[in-house]
Design a protein around this motif. Structure first.
Motif, mmCIF file in Angstrom:
data_model
loop_
_atom_site.group_PDB
_atom_site.id
_atom_site.type_symbol
_atom_site.label_atom_id
_atom_site.label_comp_id
_atom_site.label_asym_id
_atom_site.label_seq_id
_atom_site.Cartn_x
_atom_site.Cartn_y
_atom_site.Cartn_z
ATOM 1 N N LEU A 46 0.763 -1.155 0.019
ATOM 2 C CA LEU A 46 -0.104 -0.018 -0.005
ATOM 3 C C LEU A 46 0.916 1.232 0.223
ATOM 4 C CD1 LEU A 46 -2.893 -1.451 2.450
ATOM 5 C CD2 LEU A 46 -3.029 -1.003 -0.043
ATOM 6 N N HIS A 47 2.092 1.250 0.602
ATOM 7 C CA HIS A 47 2.888 2.451 0.618
ATOM 8 C C HIS A 47 3.490 2.560 -0.619
ATOM 9 C CE1 HIS A 47 2.748 3.802 4.945
ATOM 10 N NE2 HIS A 47 2.508 2.730 5.224
ATOM 11 N N VAL A 48 3.681 1.577 -1.387
ATOM 12 C CA VAL A 48 4.500 1.542 -2.526
ATOM 13 C C VAL A 48 3.648 2.271 -3.544
ATOM 14 C CG1 VAL A 48 5.285 0.256 -4.753
ATOM 15 C CG2 VAL A 48 6.025 -0.281 -2.340
ATOM 16 N N LEU A 49 2.310 1.891 -3.352
ATOM 17 C CA LEU A 49 1.164 2.364 -4.492
ATOM 18 C C LEU A 49 0.921 3.721 -4.348
ATOM 19 C CD1 LEU A 49 -1.899 -0.141 -4.251
ATOM 20 C CD2 LEU A 49 -0.059 0.122 -6.172
ATOM 21 N N ALA A 50 1.003 4.101 -2.724
ATOM 22 C CA ALA A 50 0.730 5.694 -2.377
ATOM 23 C C ALA A 50 1.952 6.152 -3.046
ATOM 24 C CB ALA A 50 0.826 5.601 -0.865
ATOM 25 N N LEU A 88 -6.957 -4.836 -1.319
ATOM 26 C CA LEU A 88 -5.727 -5.747 -0.984
ATOM 27 C C LEU A 88 -5.540 -5.661 0.378
ATOM 28 C CD1 LEU A 88 -3.657 -3.564 -3.804
ATOM 29 C CD2 LEU A 88 -4.688 -5.642 -3.978
ATOM 30 N N LYS A 89 -5.820 -4.706 1.286
ATOM 31 C CA LYS A 89 -5.401 -4.821 2.757
ATOM 32 C C LYS A 89 -6.084 -5.932 3.180
ATOM 33 C CE LYS A 89 -4.124 -3.760 6.969
ATOM 34 N NZ LYS A 89 -3.482 -3.006 7.600
ATOM 35 N N SER A 90 -7.484 -6.337 2.845
ATOM 36 C CA SER A 90 -8.077 -7.376 3.364
ATOM 37 C C SER A 90 -7.838 -8.633 2.507
ATOM 38 C CB SER A 90 -9.726 -7.065 3.349
ATOM 39 O OG SER A 90 -9.953 -6.820 1.946
ATOM 40 N N GLY A 91 -6.798 -8.576 1.738
ATOM 41 C CA GLY A 91 -6.341 -10.000 0.864
ATOM 42 C C GLY A 91 -7.155 -10.443 -0.269
ATOM 43 N N ASN A 92 -7.966 -9.423 -0.740
ATOM 44 C CA ASN A 92 -8.935 -9.852 -1.772
ATOM 45 C C ASN A 92 -8.099 -9.121 -3.171
ATOM 46 O OD1 ASN A 92 -11.392 -10.882 -0.730
ATOM 47 N ND2 ASN A 92 -11.212 -9.083 0.566
ATOM 48 N N MET A 100 -0.986 1.933 -10.616
ATOM 49 C CA MET A 100 -0.887 1.199 -9.772
ATOM 50 C C MET A 100 -0.448 -0.360 -10.135
ATOM 51 S SD MET A 100 -4.176 1.699 -7.446
ATOM 52 C CE MET A 100 -5.373 1.252 -8.605
ATOM 53 N N HIS A 101 -0.619 -0.528 -11.285
ATOM 54 C CA HIS A 101 0.089 -1.904 -12.019
ATOM 55 C C HIS A 101 1.614 -1.719 -12.050
ATOM 56 C CE1 HIS A 101 -3.554 -3.498 -14.344
ATOM 57 N NE2 HIS A 101 -3.584 -3.969 -12.998
ATOM 58 N N GLN A 102 2.140 -0.580 -12.157
ATOM 59 C CA GLN A 102 3.695 -0.193 -12.611
ATOM 60 C C GLN A 102 4.116 -0.496 -11.103
ATOM 61 O OE1 GLN A 102 5.593 0.025 -15.020
ATOM 62 N NE2 GLN A 102 3.706 -0.038 -16.343
ATOM 63 N N ALA A 103 3.224 -0.058 -10.006
ATOM 64 C CA ALA A 103 3.822 -0.028 -8.759
ATOM 65 C C ALA A 103 3.804 -1.533 -8.209
ATOM 66 C CB ALA A 103 3.094 0.862 -7.899
ATOM 67 N N LEU A 104 2.710 -2.035 -8.461
ATOM 68 C CA LEU A 104 2.510 -3.750 -8.070
ATOM 69 C C LEU A 104 3.663 -4.405 -8.592
ATOM 70 C CD1 LEU A 104 -1.383 -4.321 -8.193
ATOM 71 C CD2 LEU A 104 0.026 -4.002 -6.420
ATOM 72 N N LYS A 105 4.187 -4.153 -9.550
ATOM 73 C CA LYS A 105 5.465 -5.083 -10.175
ATOM 74 C C LYS A 105 6.726 -5.016 -9.154
ATOM 75 C CE LYS A 105 3.914 -4.882 -15.059
ATOM 76 N NZ LYS A 105 3.557 -3.820 -16.299
ATOM 77 N N LYS A 106 6.605 -3.944 -8.581
ATOM 78 C CA LYS A 106 7.807 -3.848 -7.451
ATOM 79 C C LYS A 106 7.582 -4.854 -6.222
ATOM 80 C CE LYS A 106 8.579 0.745 -8.946
ATOM 81 N NZ LYS A 106 8.428 2.323 -8.657
ATOM 82 N N GLU A 135 -3.270 18.007 -5.329
ATOM 83 C CA GLU A 135 -3.712 17.769 -3.862
ATOM 84 C C GLU A 135 -4.695 16.555 -3.818
ATOM 85 O OE1 GLU A 135 -3.770 20.915 -5.516
ATOM 86 O OE2 GLU A 135 -2.004 21.316 -4.494
ATOM 87 N N ARG A 136 -5.749 16.299 -4.827
ATOM 88 C CA ARG A 136 -6.711 15.152 -4.761
ATOM 89 C C ARG A 136 -5.789 13.838 -4.820
ATOM 90 N NH1 ARG A 136 -12.542 16.627 -6.939
ATOM 91 N NH2 ARG A 136 -12.871 18.026 -5.377
ATOM 92 N N VAL A 137 -4.778 13.966 -5.680
ATOM 93 C CA VAL A 137 -3.859 12.696 -5.918
ATOM 94 C C VAL A 137 -3.212 12.411 -4.537
ATOM 95 C CG1 VAL A 137 -1.907 11.611 -7.137
ATOM 96 C CG2 VAL A 137 -3.765 12.795 -8.478
ATOM 97 N N GLU A 138 -2.602 13.440 -3.928
ATOM 98 C CA GLU A 138 -2.176 13.339 -2.719
ATOM 99 C C GLU A 138 -3.157 12.661 -1.577
ATOM 100 O OE1 GLU A 138 1.441 16.773 -3.349
ATOM 101 O OE2 GLU A 138 -0.533 17.393 -2.112
ATOM 102 N N ASP A 139 -4.283 13.012 -1.727
ATOM 103 C CA ASP A 139 -5.173 12.629 -1.025
ATOM 104 C C ASP A 139 -5.506 11.139 -0.825
ATOM 105 O OD1 ASP A 139 -5.725 14.852 0.542
ATOM 106 O OD2 ASP A 139 -7.655 15.492 -0.696
ATOM 107 N N PHE A 140 -5.318 10.557 -2.470
ATOM 108 C CA PHE A 140 -5.422 9.018 -2.853
ATOM 109 C C PHE A 140 -4.446 8.334 -1.883
ATOM 110 C CE2 PHE A 140 -7.019 9.669 -7.381
ATOM 111 C CZ PHE A 140 -8.126 10.370 -6.657
ATOM 112 N N ALA A 141 -2.841 9.144 -1.931
ATOM 113 C CA ALA A 141 -2.013 8.461 -1.570
ATOM 114 C C ALA A 141 -2.215 8.371 0.107
ATOM 115 C CB ALA A 141 -0.663 9.220 -1.899
ATOM 116 N N LYS A 142 -2.921 9.445 0.641
ATOM 117 C CA LYS A 142 -2.783 9.535 2.130
ATOM 118 C C LYS A 142 -3.863 8.241 2.469
ATOM 119 C CE LYS A 142 -4.346 13.127 5.323
ATOM 120 N NZ LYS A 142 -5.803 13.526 5.524
ATOM 121 N N GLY A 143 -4.802 8.466 1.776
ATOM 122 C CA GLY A 143 -6.133 7.100 2.101
ATOM 123 C C GLY A 143 -5.305 5.983 2.144
ATOM 124 N N LEU A 144 -4.409 5.619 1.151
ATOM 125 C CA LEU A 144 -3.816 4.036 1.131
ATOM 126 C C LEU A 144 -2.886 4.139 2.397
ATOM 127 C CD1 LEU A 144 -2.766 4.046 -2.537
ATOM 128 C CD2 LEU A 144 -4.698 2.678 -1.511
#
Lengths: 418, 418
Positions: free
Chosen positions: A34-38, A140-144, A165-171, A77-86
Motif C-alpha cells: 500500500l505504501h508503494v502504491l501511495a 488488497l489490505k483485506s487480502g482480496n 498502480m500496476h507499475q507499482a505492483l510490479k515492484k 492535492e486530490r492525488v495526494e489525498d489518494f496516497a494519504k488514504g492508502l
C-alpha cells in the motif's frame, strides 16, 4: 498494456488466480504494498492529471453539471489525498487471520473460526475516480483481488490510475493481476460481471439508485447493496427546539448530495404549533425548498404541496419534504413505508418515546438526538469504508475491512469420526 | 382456513406485519410460544399422520424411491421429535438484543451495535416435513416471521403441521400470521417469492442442487445458498493408514445422502503404493463402487474409468471417485476446480502439509485428520441449524440462530452534528 484487455472473463480468472497468492501474504507485506502504491501515485500525478483532462474535456462537451464535473476533477492535492488514504488503510488493523472463536469438542476435535478474505471483489461504480484507489486499497489490505468497472465519464482517469498502480505492483509481492480494470465502456462488459459466480465472490455497486437496482436485479453473484438514503428526521412533541433545528439543518445542509443527508422532516403537530416561526426562519436562512402536506402548505410560506413521489425522493440538494403527524407511531409507519433502511433520527427529550423509535424503526442506523450524518465509516471510527450497506445480510451500515472478509472453520483432529 | 390463501404477496405482507410484533417480544415470551407449539403438535399427532398418509399414498402411486418415501413418512415418534426439536430451540440462547460492541465517539455520541431479527424469512424446501417445524422454530426464536414453501410431495403433511401450529399460536403472543404457508403447488407461487424484496428479507432454499440453483439464478431477494457438498478426503503421503481409512469410511458411509458426506477420495501415489491392499479391502467391505483415474483402474479391481462428470458428482450413495496425485498442491488444485466450498479434509502426520492444505483450500470447513461429517450445527454445538451455507457472504458453514439476525447501529446523543 494490461488495462486494454477487454475479455472480462479472462480478467476475472486472472484476478481469482492472483487472489490465491494475496490471501497468504502477511499484514506487513500487504502494508508495504500500500505504501508503494501511495508513493507511485504521488510520483506519477502529472500523468494522471493529463489523462483526467481528457475526461474533463469530454464532460464539458457533454454539458455535465458543475457538481458532476467537480467530482470528476483531479488535482495534485486530490492525488495526494489518494496516497494519504492508502497510507491510512495500511495503518488499519488487518482483519485476515483473526480467530473469531475457538473451542474443542468432547471428542477432542479442535474448531477455529477464522477470518479469511472473500476472494475477488467486483466493484461497479460511477464517476468519482477516488473509488478506484480507495476500493483497491481496502481490497488488497483485506487480502482480496479486485475487478474495477468504473463509469465511462472517468474512463481515462481511472485507466491512468490503474496503470500507475500496476507499475507499482510490479515492484511488490502482490501480482499486478490482483487489480483488474475493465476498460470497455460497453454495457455488456458490466453484464458479464453480474453472472460470473465462478470467479467473482461479491459485487459492490456504488453510485446512483438506478445503477444499484440494475446490479441487484440482474446479478446472480451475491451483491452488497449500498447507499441509497431517504433519511428522515422526526421532531417529537418533546423535541428541544435548538437541538431539533441544529440536527435537521446539519443533516440537510452539511453535504446535501450524500446518502446520509436528510430528505424528509417529520414534525409532531404540537411541536410545529409551538415552533413554526423558528422552523420557517431556519428554512429561509438556508434557502431550503419545501414540499409538504396540507398543514405545511398552510403553515410555511412558499411550500408546495408534496406529491406521492416527494416522500420517496432523494433530493440530494437543498430541498425537503415535510410531513406533520399526531404521534410517534405515525412517524414510524411513514418511515416504514418510504424509508430506505439507511439512517433515521428522532429528536426528543422523552426517553421512552426515543426507545420506541429506536426499537421499532428498521434501518441500518437509528439515532436519538443526533444527526444522521454520522452513518459513515470515518465518523464511526472504522478508518475507511467500501460503502454503506442498506441491506441486512452480511454487513449493515458503514462497511470497513471486516465486511470484505468471510469466515472459515478450521478443524484439527487425530482421527475423529462420527 | 388460513393456509388455503394463495395470494402470495398478501401472505408475505401479513408475515411482514406480524414480524414487527415478533421483533419486540422478550426471550421468555418467545420460548413459551415454542413450548405451546411443541405441546400442540404432540397432542394433534393423529391429524398430522392422517394427512401424511395422503402424501404417502400419492408417493406410492408416483413410484417414489424407498429413500424418498422414508424421508416423507411420519410417525408418532417423528412428530414427538418435532416437539423435542422445538423445546431444544427454546433452550438455546436468544441472539436478539445482544450488544455486539459499543463505544462513545469523542463528541459524546454513544454507538451500540445491536443484533436484531432479519424480519421475514422465505424458506423454499423439498420433501422433508420436519423442515416445516424446524425452520419455524428457529425463525420465531430469532424474532423472524416465516413464509414456508414446501415441496408438493409433502403438501398435505406440511399443511396439517402448519394448521396445528396456527391453532397453537392463537393461544400465544405471536400472531398466527407470523407463519405463512404457501399452499399452492404452482411454480409461479415460488417465483413470486423470488422478487418480493419489499416484504421478504432473505430466501433460504433447502433441497437438491437444481432447486438451489433455480433460486440463486432467479431471486432478487438476497439468498442464503445452502448445502450442495462435493466433499473431498485427501490421503497425503504421510497419512496414517488406520486414521485415513477410518475417516474416509466414516465420511463416505455414515450417512451417504447428506451434504457433508465424502464424494471424492484423493490419494498421494506413495500412500497408494504402500497401502493399496488395505484400501481395496475397505472398499470391498463396504461395497463402495469406484470411479477412478487410469492409475486407480489399473490398481483397484472393478473400478471404472472416471469421466469428467464423476469429479463433480454428488453420488449421495455408496460410490466414490478416486484420483491419484503427486503432491498436496495437485490435491488442492483439484479441489479448487471441482469442490463446492463445503467441507474438505486432509489426512497426514505432517503438520506443515496440513497447514498448507488448511490455508489454501477455500471452503466453509477444512479438516486435518477428522471426518467431514462434523460440518453440522448439532455436531459443532450450535444446537440447531437452518442449513449449511456454502456461500461466503453473511454466514458460512452451519447456520444457527445468529445467522437469522442482522445488526443495527443505535446512536444516542444530546444534539451532536457534524
Amino acid at each position: 498494456m494490461a488495462v486494454e484487455v477487454t475479455n472480462v472473463k479472462e480478467q476475472a480468472q486472472k484476478a481469482q488466480k492472483a487472489s490465491k497468492t494475496l490471501a497468504l501474504l502477511t499484514t506487513k507485506e500487504k502494508n508495504e504494498v500500500l505504501h508503494v502504491l501511495a508513493d507511485e501515485l504521488e510520483k506519477e500525478y502529472e500523468t494522471i492529471l493529463t489523462e483526467n483532462e481528457k475526461d474533463l474535456a469530454n464532460g464539458r462537451e457533454k454539458g455535465y453539471t458543475e457538481a458532476f464535473m467537480d467530482r470528476l476533477s483531479l488535482s495534485k492535492e486530490r492525488v495526494e489525498d489518494f496516497a494519504k488514504g492508502l497510507r491510512e488503510v495500511a495503518a488499519l488493523e488487518d482483519p485476515v487471520g483473526e480467530i473469531l472463536s475457538s473451542w474443542t469438542l468432547d471428542n477432542g476435535l479442535k474448531v477455529e473460526q477464522v477470518r479469511v478474505p472473500l476472494g475477488v471483489i467486483g466493484m461497479i461504480y460511477e464517476a468519482r475516480p477516488n473509488v478506484t484507489v480507495d476500493a483497491t486499497g481496502l481490497a488488497l489490505k483485506s487480502g482480496n483481488a479486485i475487478v474495477l468497472k468504473g463509469g465511462s465519464s472517468a474512463i481515462h482517469s481511472n485507466k491512468a490510475i490503474v496503470d500507475v498502480m500496476h507499475q507499482a505492483l510490479k515492484k511488490t509481492k502482490i501480482p499486478a493481476e490482483a487489480v483488474q480494470f475493465i476498460a470497455s465502456t460497453d454495457r455488456s462488459a458490466t453484464q458479464e460481471l453480474f453472472t460470473m459466480k465462478e470467479h467473482i465472490d461479491v459485487l459492490i455497486p456504488r453510485g446512483g439508485g438506478s445503477l444499484i437496482q440494475t446490479v441487484v436485479n440482474n446479478a446472480t453473484v451475491p451483491v452488497l447493496e449500498t447507499g441509497v438514503g431517504n433519511c428522515h428526521i422526526y421532531f417529537d412533541s418533546k423535541a428541544d427546539v435548538e437541538k431539533a433545528l441544529n440536527i435537521f439543518i446539519n443533516a440537510k445542509t452539511d453535504r446535501p448530495a450524500v446518502c446520509n443527508a436528510a430528505e424528509t422532516l417529520i414534525v409532531h403537530k404540537e411541536w410545529l404549533n409551538a415552533n413554526k416561526d423558528a422552523l420557517i426562519a431556519k428554512l429561509n436562512e438556508y434557502n431550503i425548498k419545501v414540499h409538504g402536506d396540507q398543514t405545511i402548505v398552510d403553515t410555511i410560506p412558499g411550500a408546495s404541496l408534496a406529491v406521492e413521489k416527494d416522500w420517496a425522493e432523494e433530493y440530494l440538494g437543498l430541498e425537503v419534504a415535510i410531513k406533520v403527524v399526531d404521534n410517534v407511531q405515525e412517524a414510524i409507519d411513514h418511515i416504514e413505508q418510504y424509508g430506505t433502511k439507511h439512517s433515521e433520527a428522532i429528536v426528543t427529550e422523552d426517553n421512552e418515546t426515543a426507545k420506541q423509535f429506536l426499537n421499532q424503526v428498521d434501518a441500518a442506523a437509528v439515532y436519538h438526538n443526533a444527526s444522521t450524518r454520522f452513518t459513515d465509516g470515518g465518523a464511526l471510527g472504522f478508518g475507511a469504508e467500501i460503502g454503506i450497506s442498506t441491506q441486512k445480510l452480511h454487513a449493515r451500515g458503514p462497511m470497513g475491512l471486516p465486511a470484505l472478509t468471510t469466515i472459515k472453520y478450521c478443524m484439527s483432529g487425530n482421527g475423529q469420526v462420527r
